[in-house]
Design a protein around this motif. Sequence first.
Motif, PDB file in Angstrom:
ATOM      1  N   LEU A 101      -7.503   7.531  -3.512  1.00  0.00           N
ATOM      2  CA  LEU A 101      -6.942   8.237  -4.663  1.00  0.00           C
ATOM      3  C   LEU A 101      -6.643   7.274  -5.806  1.00  0.00           C
ATOM      4  O   LEU A 101      -6.959   7.550  -6.973  1.00  0.00           O
ATOM      5  N   LEU A 102      -6.054   6.118  -5.490  1.00  0.00           N
ATOM      6  CA  LEU A 102      -5.692   5.162  -6.529  1.00  0.00           C
ATOM      7  C   LEU A 102      -6.931   4.537  -7.167  1.00  0.00           C
ATOM      8  O   LEU A 102      -6.957   4.300  -8.383  1.00  0.00           O
ATOM      9  N   LEU A 103      -7.948   4.281  -6.366  1.00  0.00           N
ATOM     10  CA  LEU A 103      -9.189   3.738  -6.923  1.00  0.00           C
ATOM     11  C   LEU A 103      -9.838   4.731  -7.882  1.00  0.00           C
ATOM     12  O   LEU A 103     -10.303   4.354  -8.967  1.00  0.00           O
ATOM     13  N   GLU A 104      -9.879   5.982  -7.488  1.00  0.00           N
ATOM     14  CA  GLU A 104     -10.489   7.011  -8.346  1.00  0.00           C
ATOM     15  C   GLU A 104      -9.696   7.205  -9.629  1.00  0.00           C
ATOM     16  O   GLU A 104     -10.266   7.500 -10.681  1.00  0.00           O
ATOM     17  N   ARG A 105      -8.417   6.997  -9.562  1.00  0.00           N
ATOM     18  CA  ARG A 105      -7.572   7.195 -10.734  1.00  0.00           C
ATOM     19  C   ARG A 105      -7.635   6.027 -11.705  1.00  0.00           C
ATOM     20  O   ARG A 105      -7.692   6.225 -12.924  1.00  0.00           O
ATOM     21  N   HIS A 106      -7.625   4.811 -11.184  1.00  0.00           N
ATOM     22  CA  HIS A 106      -7.476   3.641 -12.050  1.00  0.00           C
ATOM     23  C   HIS A 106      -8.756   2.830 -12.233  1.00  0.00           C
ATOM     24  O   HIS A 106      -8.827   2.009 -13.154  1.00  0.00           O
ATOM     25  N   HIS A 107      -9.736   3.016 -11.355  1.00  0.00           N
ATOM     26  CA  HIS A 107     -11.014   2.297 -11.457  1.00  0.00           C
ATOM     27  C   HIS A 107     -10.804   0.789 -11.515  1.00  0.00           C
ATOM     28  O   HIS A 107     -11.464   0.074 -12.284  1.00  0.00           O
ATOM     29  N   GLN A 108      -9.872   0.286 -10.713  1.00  0.00           N
ATOM     30  CA  GLN A 108      -9.638  -1.146 -10.596  1.00  0.00           C
ATOM     31  C   GLN A 108      -9.049  -1.435  -9.224  1.00  0.00           C
ATOM     32  O   GLN A 108      -8.543  -0.528  -8.554  1.00  0.00           O
ATOM     33  N   PRO A 109      -9.123  -2.693  -8.784  1.00  0.00           N
ATOM     34  CA  PRO A 109      -8.620  -3.037  -7.452  1.00  0.00           C
ATOM     35  C   PRO A 109      -7.124  -2.738  -7.312  1.00  0.00           C
ATOM     36  O   PRO A 109      -6.392  -2.642  -8.296  1.00  0.00           O
ATOM     37  N   VAL A 110      -6.688  -2.642  -6.071  1.00  0.00           N
ATOM     38  CA  VAL A 110      -5.299  -2.300  -5.757  1.00  0.00           C
ATOM     39  C   VAL A 110      -4.707  -3.405  -4.880  1.00  0.00           C
ATOM     40  O   VAL A 110      -5.236  -3.711  -3.805  1.00  0.00           O
ATOM     41  N   HIS A 111      -3.614  -4.017  -5.326  1.00  0.00           N
ATOM     42  CA  HIS A 111      -2.894  -4.996  -4.525  1.00  0.00           C
ATOM     43  C   HIS A 111      -2.101  -4.260  -3.445  1.00  0.00           C
ATOM     44  O   HIS A 111      -1.418  -3.270  -3.741  1.00  0.00           O
ATOM     45  N   TRP A 112      -2.155  -4.759  -2.206  1.00  0.00           N
ATOM     46  CA  TRP A 112      -1.406  -4.146  -1.114  1.00  0.00           C
ATOM     47  C   TRP A 112      -0.186  -4.996  -0.783  1.00  0.00           C
ATOM     48  O   TRP A 112      -0.287  -6.233  -0.670  1.00  0.00           O
ATOM     49  N   VAL A 113       0.961  -4.337  -0.591  1.00  0.00           N
ATOM     50  CA  VAL A 113       2.215  -5.000  -0.236  1.00  0.00           C
ATOM     51  C   VAL A 113       2.843  -4.233   0.925  1.00  0.00           C
ATOM     52  O   VAL A 113       3.028  -3.014   0.838  1.00  0.00           O
ATOM     53  N   GLY A 114       3.182  -4.924   2.001  1.00  0.00           N
ATOM     54  CA  GLY A 114       3.773  -4.265   3.157  1.00  0.00           C
ATOM     55  C   GLY A 114       5.046  -4.945   3.613  1.00  0.00           C
ATOM     56  O   GLY A 114       5.203  -6.159   3.467  1.00  0.00           O
ATOM     57  N   HIS A 115       5.954  -4.171   4.158  1.00  0.00           N
ATOM     58  CA  HIS A 115       7.180  -4.709   4.757  1.00  0.00           C
ATOM     59  C   HIS A 115       7.176  -4.410   6.242  1.00  0.00           C
ATOM     60  O   HIS A 115       6.894  -3.291   6.661  1.00  0.00           O
ATOM     61  N   SER A 116       7.466  -5.432   7.054  1.00  0.00           N
ATOM     62  CA  SER A 116       7.652  -5.287   8.481  1.00  0.00           C
ATOM     63  C   SER A 116       6.419  -4.648   9.129  1.00  0.00           C
ATOM     64  O   SER A 116       5.294  -5.078   8.915  1.00  0.00           O
ATOM     65  N   TRP A 117       6.619  -3.583   9.919  1.00  0.00           N
ATOM     66  CA  TRP A 117       5.500  -2.959  10.630  1.00  0.00           C
ATOM     67  C   TRP A 117       4.485  -2.341   9.677  1.00  0.00           C
ATOM     68  O   TRP A 117       3.320  -2.170  10.025  1.00  0.00           O
ATOM     69  N   GLY A 118       4.912  -2.024   8.456  1.00  0.00           N
ATOM     70  CA  GLY A 118       3.956  -1.528   7.473  1.00  0.00           C
ATOM     71  C   GLY A 118       2.859  -2.532   7.192  1.00  0.00           C
ATOM     72  O   GLY A 118       1.688  -2.171   6.977  1.00  0.00           O
ATOM     73  N   GLY A 119       3.206  -3.830   7.194  1.00  0.00           N
ATOM     74  CA  GLY A 119       2.198  -4.862   7.006  1.00  0.00           C
ATOM     75  C   GLY A 119       1.230  -4.933   8.168  1.00  0.00           C
ATOM     76  O   GLY A 119       0.027  -5.179   7.983  1.00  0.00           O
ATOM     77  N   VAL A 120       1.716  -4.719   9.389  1.00  0.00           N
ATOM     78  CA  VAL A 120       0.848  -4.699  10.569  1.00  0.00           C
ATOM     79  C   VAL A 120      -0.159  -3.558  10.451  1.00  0.00           C
ATOM     80  O   VAL A 120      -1.355  -3.730  10.731  1.00  0.00           O
ATOM     81  N   LEU A 121       0.301  -2.399  10.023  1.00  0.00           N
ATOM     82  CA  LEU A 121      -0.597  -1.251   9.869  1.00  0.00           C
ATOM     83  C   LEU A 121      -1.603  -1.480   8.759  1.00  0.00           C
ATOM     84  O   LEU A 121      -2.763  -1.037   8.848  1.00  0.00           O
TER      85      LEU A 121
END
Length: 314
Positions: A101-121
């Motif tokens: 969804l974010l790629l289709e909306r912004h047409h640019q790469p997306v930085h990913w940031v995770g906390h704790s188990w969210g980063g594992v996923l």
Amino acid sequence: MTHSQGSEFIDYRSGQLHLRVLIPKESPKGVVLMVHGAMSNGRVFYSSGGRGLGCYLADQGYQVYVLDCYGHGQSHPPLAHREEHGQYEVIHEQLPLVHKLLLERHHQPVHWVGHSWGGVLMIAALARYPSLLAQIPTLTLFASKRTVRSWSSERLLKIELAWKRLFPWLGQKLGYLPLQRWRVGMDDQSTRFLMDSLPWISDAHWLDEMDGFDYGEAARELVAQGRWPATWFLAGAGDKALGNPRDVKDLMQECGLDGMARYQVLGRRQGWRRDYDHAGILTHRDAAHELYPDVLSWLQSPQWRADTPAGSQG
């Protein structure tokens, strides 16, 4: 606060996923997706009053999206009796859906940031779906660990007693874990998510609970091919169990990223104002002053190899 905030809801299964959207004052310099850990929700990254890393990055010109995974935060419906979704759905459905969804909306790469188990996923999703990798310039992981090998009294209480023994019993009995009511966590948790996570915490091999896919092996292969995004592992020196620096480093090594990623321990010995704990690494007011600007610099110019002073490496 120079950014504005809003909520967006994405149809998912029989309910909706919630995205908190933090919008910069001018045209965005980049796009960031943030994902919380277990027993938590997206508010670990933001507040309506403008506090939190997500708000800081939005004030600095980034369009930030904070996901509440299904059953968490403002996603709908809230957890209730006998939930049938867990971490598998985050990896295979929710992260790819939101990223697309974010790629289709912004047409640019997306930085990913995770906390704790969210980063594992997040790591698991990238290992499973390598087509996403070319669209993600950086992966920033706060207190993310898979296995728990370090020993402390906090580990005995929170991991060995609560997560591995008491919570499974209560989850099977109640159908889910009403952790907010018990004032144990920031958010409730589904029993299946908990049960899915137990082998990952303890087992030497990082295998998918449904089909046996080896996430560690897949990540190592992608790193060896030079396809993995620039990655930064952060750990708080005061985090004794949920994101102990030794366990965070184990995850980095398991992915084949030792010497190929930035690893940093935040504590007094390393020159920081305090020994940050599991939540405080994101939420403490000192982090806002001394860590958030580093995160901004990292997004603007990521370094693949460890680039902090030797004393900061833990």
